[in-house]
Scaffold this motif. Structure first.
Motif, PDB file in Angstrom:
ATOM      1  N   PHE A  16     -69.322 -10.810 -41.515  1.00 50.80           N
ATOM      2  CA  PHE A  16     -69.439  -9.724 -40.539  1.00 50.80           C
ATOM      3  C   PHE A  16     -70.840  -9.126 -40.553  1.00 50.80           C
ATOM      4  N   ARG A  17     -71.360  -8.847 -41.726  1.00 45.16           N
ATOM      5  CA  ARG A  17     -72.703  -8.270 -41.835  1.00 45.16           C
ATOM      6  C   ARG A  17     -73.773  -9.231 -41.332  1.00 45.16           C
ATOM      7  N   GLU A  18     -73.588 -10.510 -41.606  1.00 45.69           N
ATOM      8  CA  GLU A  18     -74.535 -11.523 -41.116  1.00 45.69           C
ATOM      9  C   GLU A  18     -74.523 -11.547 -39.584  1.00 45.69           C
ATOM     10  N   ARG A  19     -73.339 -11.467 -38.992  1.00 42.18           N
ATOM     11  CA  ARG A  19     -73.222 -11.461 -37.529  1.00 42.18           C
ATOM     12  C   ARG A  19     -73.911 -10.237 -36.933  1.00 42.18           C
ATOM     13  N   ILE A  20     -73.769  -9.079 -37.565  1.00 46.50           N
ATOM     14  CA  ILE A  20     -74.418  -7.852 -37.091  1.00 46.50           C
ATOM     15  C   ILE A  20     -75.935  -8.013 -37.109  1.00 46.50           C
ATOM     16  N   ARG A  21     -76.464  -8.606 -38.188  1.00 43.44           N
ATOM     17  CA  ARG A  21     -77.916  -8.795 -38.277  1.00 43.44           C
ATOM     18  C   ARG A  21     -78.423  -9.738 -37.204  1.00 43.44           C
ATOM     19  N   MET A  22     -77.652 -10.791 -36.897  1.00 50.48           N
ATOM     20  CA  MET A  22     -78.072 -11.739 -35.857  1.00 50.48           C
ATOM     21  C   MET A  22     -77.995 -11.103 -34.464  1.00 50.48           C
ATOM     22  N   GLU A  23     -76.994 -10.253 -34.238  1.00 52.31           N
ATOM     23  CA  GLU A  23     -76.924  -9.509 -32.974  1.00 52.31           C
ATOM     24  C   GLU A  23     -78.131  -8.590 -32.839  1.00 52.31           C
ATOM     25  N   ALA A  24     -78.521  -7.963 -33.941  1.00 50.23           N
ATOM     26  CA  ALA A  24     -79.693  -7.086 -33.928  1.00 50.23           C
ATOM     27  C   ALA A  24     -80.942  -7.885 -33.570  1.00 50.23           C
ATOM     28  N   ALA A  36     -80.928   2.573 -29.483  1.00 45.78           N
ATOM     29  CA  ALA A  36     -79.924   1.838 -28.711  1.00 45.78           C
ATOM     30  C   ALA A  36     -79.262   0.760 -29.570  1.00 45.78           C
ATOM     31  N   VAL A  37     -80.051   0.067 -30.387  1.00 45.32           N
ATOM     32  CA  VAL A  37     -79.500  -0.971 -31.268  1.00 45.32           C
ATOM     33  C   VAL A  37     -78.563  -0.339 -32.294  1.00 45.32           C
ATOM     34  N   ALA A  38     -78.997   0.783 -32.879  1.00 41.60           N
ATOM     35  CA  ALA A  38     -78.174   1.471 -33.882  1.00 41.60           C
ATOM     36  C   ALA A  38     -76.855   1.934 -33.288  1.00 41.60           C
ATOM     37  N   LYS A  39     -76.904   2.477 -32.075  1.00 38.14           N
ATOM     38  CA  LYS A  39     -75.683   2.970 -31.429  1.00 38.14           C
ATOM     39  C   LYS A  39     -74.747   1.818 -31.093  1.00 38.14           C
ATOM     40  N   GLU A  40     -75.302   0.737 -30.560  1.00 39.38           N
ATOM     41  CA  GLU A  40     -74.489  -0.423 -30.169  1.00 39.38           C
ATOM     42  C   GLU A  40     -73.816  -1.083 -31.373  1.00 39.38           C
ATOM     43  N   VAL A  45     -80.137   4.309 -37.818  1.00 40.29           N
ATOM     44  CA  VAL A  45     -81.436   4.013 -37.213  1.00 40.29           C
ATOM     45  C   VAL A  45     -82.405   3.537 -38.296  1.00 40.29           C
ATOM     46  N   ARG A  46     -82.298   4.114 -39.462  1.00 41.40           N
ATOM     47  CA  ARG A  46     -83.160   3.712 -40.573  1.00 41.40           C
ATOM     48  C   ARG A  46     -82.961   2.240 -40.912  1.00 41.40           C
ATOM     49  N   SER A  47     -81.721   1.789 -40.932  1.00 40.28           N
ATOM     50  CA  SER A  47     -81.432   0.391 -41.202  1.00 40.28           C
ATOM     51  C   SER A  47     -82.001  -0.502 -40.105  1.00 40.28           C
ATOM     52  N   VAL A  48     -81.894  -0.061 -38.859  1.00 42.59           N
ATOM     53  CA  VAL A  48     -82.428  -0.832 -37.742  1.00 42.59           C
ATOM     54  C   VAL A  48     -83.949  -0.940 -37.860  1.00 42.59           C
ATOM     55  N   ARG A  49     -84.611   0.163 -38.206  1.00 38.14           N
ATOM     56  CA  ARG A  49     -86.069   0.133 -38.382  1.00 38.14           C
ATOM     57  C   ARG A  49     -86.470  -0.888 -39.451  1.00 38.14           C
ATOM     58  N   ARG A  50     -85.742  -0.868 -40.560  1.00 36.65           N
ATOM     59  CA  ARG A  50     -86.049  -1.788 -41.656  1.00 36.65           C
ATOM     60  C   ARG A  50     -85.841  -3.239 -41.216  1.00 36.65           C
TER      61      ARG A  50
END
Length: 186
Positions: A16-24, A36-40, A45-50
């Motif tokens: 599941f986590r791998e799929r989330i990272r690939m969607e990102a 927008a990525v964090a909300k979706e 947001v911090r994780s998305v920035r990283r």
């Protein structure tokens, strides 16, 4: 969050986590902003920035999982070899007495296998394989039962000291007596 068998995520959760990272990664390529990525994806947001920084530096492959962050637990092969070493006795390993401690086992593992384990990891490994820190496999040859019995009867009560008498007071060390225990004056 508790993990099964006390270590890592389940296979489903890792996928599941791998799929989330690939969607990102797809959203990054499409030019969506971090909020927008964090909300979706329902992440911070911090994780998305990283993740975006990592994606910009090395592409999609940098978002793949690199495995667990913790050191791997000692495996059965290590324990099988390690089990033979203490059987030789501490004297064979340069110790003056017949006692094995976690610190001594840690030193043995470091010298023999060139690995560093924490004392708690060693204790868990020993417990998992049926070891106990309280019951030795065999009694020491030097043990004299009469001397031990005499020490328990005569020396131990002196060393232990008398029991504290119960008295009125407070359980707090900083406040000797509660104000309600003092007499009130009109």
């Amino acid at each position: 969050m508790r993990y099964p068998q006390g270590c890592g995520l389940t296979a489903e959760r890792r996928a599941f986590r791998e799929r989330i990272r690939m969607e990102a990664a797809g959203m990054f390529a499409a030019g969506q902003d971090n909020a927008a990525v964090a909300k979706e994806l329902r992440v911070s947001v911090r994780s998305v920035r990283r993740r975006r920084r990592s994606w910009q530096e090395g592409g999609r492959q940098t978002l793949h999982s690199k495995g667990p962050a913790a050191r791997p637990e000692p495996n059965g092969a290590l324990f099988a070899v390690l089990e033979q070493e203490p059987a030789k006795g501490p004297v064979a390993h340069g110790r003056p007495d017949q006692a094995w401690t976690l610190a001594r086992i840690k030193t043995l593992i470091g010298r023999r296998f060139h690995r560093t384990l924490t004392l708690s990891a060693i204790a868990r490994m020993l417990r998992r394989h049926g070891g106990s820190h309280q019951v030795p496999a065999r009694r020491a040859i030097e043990r004299d039962e009469d001397t031990v019995a005499g020490w328990v009867k005569e020396t131990w009560p002196r060393v232990k000291g008398p029991r504290r008498r119960s008295a009125a007071g407070s359980s707090s060390r900083t406040k000797p007596v509660s104000r309600w225990a003092l007499p009130r004056f009109p």
